[in-house]
Design a protein around this motif. Structure first.
Motif, short mmCIF file in Angstrom:
data_model
loop_
_atom_site.label_atom_id
_atom_site.label_comp_id
_atom_site.label_asym_id
_atom_site.label_seq_id
_atom_site.Cartn_x
_atom_site.Cartn_y
_atom_site.Cartn_z
N GLN A 366 -14.11 -9.62 -30.16
CA GLN A 366 -15.18 -8.77 -29.64
C GLN A 366 -15.15 -7.40 -30.31
O GLN A 366 -14.11 -6.94 -30.78
N SER A 367 -16.31 -6.76 -30.31
CA SER A 367 -16.36 -5.37 -30.77
C SER A 367 -15.47 -4.53 -29.87
O SER A 367 -15.48 -4.67 -28.65
N SER A 368 -14.65 -3.67 -30.49
CA SER A 368 -13.66 -2.95 -29.71
C SER A 368 -13.35 -1.62 -30.35
O SER A 368 -13.82 -1.30 -31.44
N ALA A 382 -17.34 -3.41 -24.44
CA ALA A 382 -18.03 -3.63 -23.17
C ALA A 382 -17.26 -3.02 -21.99
O ALA A 382 -17.85 -2.71 -20.95
N ASP A 383 -15.95 -2.84 -22.16
CA ASP A 383 -15.12 -2.29 -21.08
C ASP A 383 -14.85 -0.80 -21.25
O ASP A 383 -14.10 -0.21 -20.46
N ALA A 384 -15.41 -0.19 -22.28
CA ALA A 384 -15.05 1.19 -22.62
C ALA A 384 -15.38 2.16 -21.49
O ALA A 384 -14.60 3.07 -21.19
N GLU A 390 -11.16 5.18 -15.69
CA GLU A 390 -9.80 5.02 -15.20
C GLU A 390 -8.88 6.09 -15.79
O GLU A 390 -8.06 6.69 -15.08
N ALA A 391 -9.01 6.29 -17.10
CA ALA A 391 -8.17 7.29 -17.77
C ALA A 391 -8.48 8.69 -17.25
O ALA A 391 -7.58 9.52 -17.07
N LEU A 392 -9.77 8.95 -16.97
CA LEU A 392 -10.17 10.26 -16.47
C LEU A 392 -9.59 10.50 -15.08
O LEU A 392 -9.13 11.60 -14.77
#
Length: 405
Positions: A366-368, A382-384, A390-392
């Motif tokens: 997948q594009s990542s 797609a999960d970015a 989550e990181a924020l």
């Protein structure tokens, strides 16, 4: 005098040239050579050709020919066909050779007898500073400044190239060492004019990214300067017969998926599996759809997942790339003839033995995005958004009740 305990020495005739080779199928009666990994076949040929009863014995050859995924690991002596250096480590090595010549001359001997034991390619890279920019003359001017600043060092290296028959120096401004190696220096198959022998191109290099050339089917890896200089002086590389992890590729990349996505996926998979100190080898029908530049990029990432090498076999794409980068047609024909004669040309239906096998359907890539400092932390595009939130939240948690904002 080299030994030939297994009767492997034979002849190969290509384009009117009669060359000497060591046939791997000479061991077919007692061993299942066809199912050996590609990389181990190259090591096996190396042992056959260098059998001398001392550094390499018949029992070493038999141990490698009879390799199984969980066999006891035996120490062997590998003699690379050449050494690849940058000037950072290459200059001290040439200084050592020059000092040895002085010592021989002082003792009344012939200093010209001091030569590298194997061919050495020394590439001066990462050297040109961008002092001048924004003009057509910028590159030429920057190279001129580089020569002026380092005149003494380059004069010494030029002397070395003229003094030693087996030393080849690539001047500054040509390119990065691994690019130059891939596009110009690597031969895949070597036809030695002096000895009349033909054998696989192999190397050790003084940079961890030396496995970039694995994408061309050339077995090589990075070593330290002391180990490289020992190989330069004709000393074999002592190593354990490696464990080999096979990655079976199937399918092809979907539209929109890039070589970077493939590399990040492979890096993530291999770091999770654990391949430190192992050979990694790609096989299967999906190889045909992977361009050579992409193979080289995967090999270049070996330090990121810790493998000694990450090698692709010789196939039609290898031959196409050799022709594309200006290798002579007769050399391309030699590579094809030798690889097919030795069972080194990729068969997409073959099922070699490996320590472990991982399956990767290229259609699943997948594009990542990832990195820049941790390429193994791949995030599907797609999960970015969710991963960013989550990181924020981790970085800026919600204030707790009863605490000041």
């Amino acid at each position: 005098m080299a030994h030939d305990s297994f009767g492997a020495r034979s002849r190969l005739r290509v384009d009117g040239r009669d060359l000497e080779l060591w046939r791997l199928d000479a061991l077919a009666d007692g061993f299942d050579i066809d199912r050996l990994p590609y990389s181990l076949k190259i090591l096996l040929e190396n042992l056959l050709r260098h059998e001398d009863g001392r550094a390499v014995g018949a029992d070493d050859i038999a141990a490698l020919a009879g390799w199984t995924p969980h066999a006891q690991r035996r120490e062997i002596a590998f003699m690379p066909a050449r050494v690849l250096m940058q000037d950072f480590t290459g200059v001290p090595a040439i200084v050592d050779l020059a000092a040895m010549r002085d010592a021989v001359a002082a003792m009344g001997g012939d200093p010209s007898r001091v030569e590298p034991g194997v061919p050495v390619d020394l590439v001066i890279d990462h050297s040109v500073i961008a002092d001048v920019a924004g003009s057509r003359q910028a590159f030429a001017r920057n190279v001129d400044l580089e020569y002026a600043r380092n005149h003494e060092r380059y004069a010494f290296l030029r002397w070395g190239q003229q003094a030693f028959d087996r030393l080849r120096v690539v001047p500054p401004g040509t390119g990065i060492v691994h690019q130059v190696n891939l596009e110009h220096l690597a031969q895949v198959v070597v036809a030695d004019a002096a000895s009349g022998q033909v054998h696989p191109d192999t190397l050790v290099g003084t940079d961890s990214h030396t496995p970039m050339v694995n994408g061309l089917g050339v077995l090589g890896w990075g070593v330290g300067g002391i180990e490289a200089e020992a190989a330069l002086l004709g000393q074999p590389v002592s190593m354990l017969i490696p464990e080999v992890v096979g990655i079976r590729l199937t399918g092809r990349l979907q539209e929109g998926a890039t070589a970077t996505d493939l590399v990040l996926t492979v890096t993530e998979r291999l770091r999770h599996h654990g391949v430190v100190g192992r050979f990694v080898e790609f096989f299967g029908p999906g190889i045909a759809s992977v361009a050579l530049a992409d193979r080289a990029t995967i090999g270049n990432m070996s330090p990121e997942y810790g493998s000694t090498c990450a090698i692709f076999p010789i196939d039609a794409e290898t031959l196409r790339y050799l022709a594309f980068t200006g290798r002579p047609p007769q050399h391309v024909r030699l590579v094809e003839a030798y690889a097919k004669e030795q069972g080194l040309f990729h068969d997409p239906d073959a099922d070699p033995l490996y320590t472990d096998v991982l399956d990767l359907d290229l259609a699943d890539v997948q594009s990542s995005l990832a990195g820049p400092t941790r390429p193994q932390d791949r995030v599907a595009l797609a999960d970015a958004r969710d991963r960013f939130r989550e990181a924020l939240a981790d970085a800026f948690p919600e204030p707790q009740a009863g605490t000041p904002d």
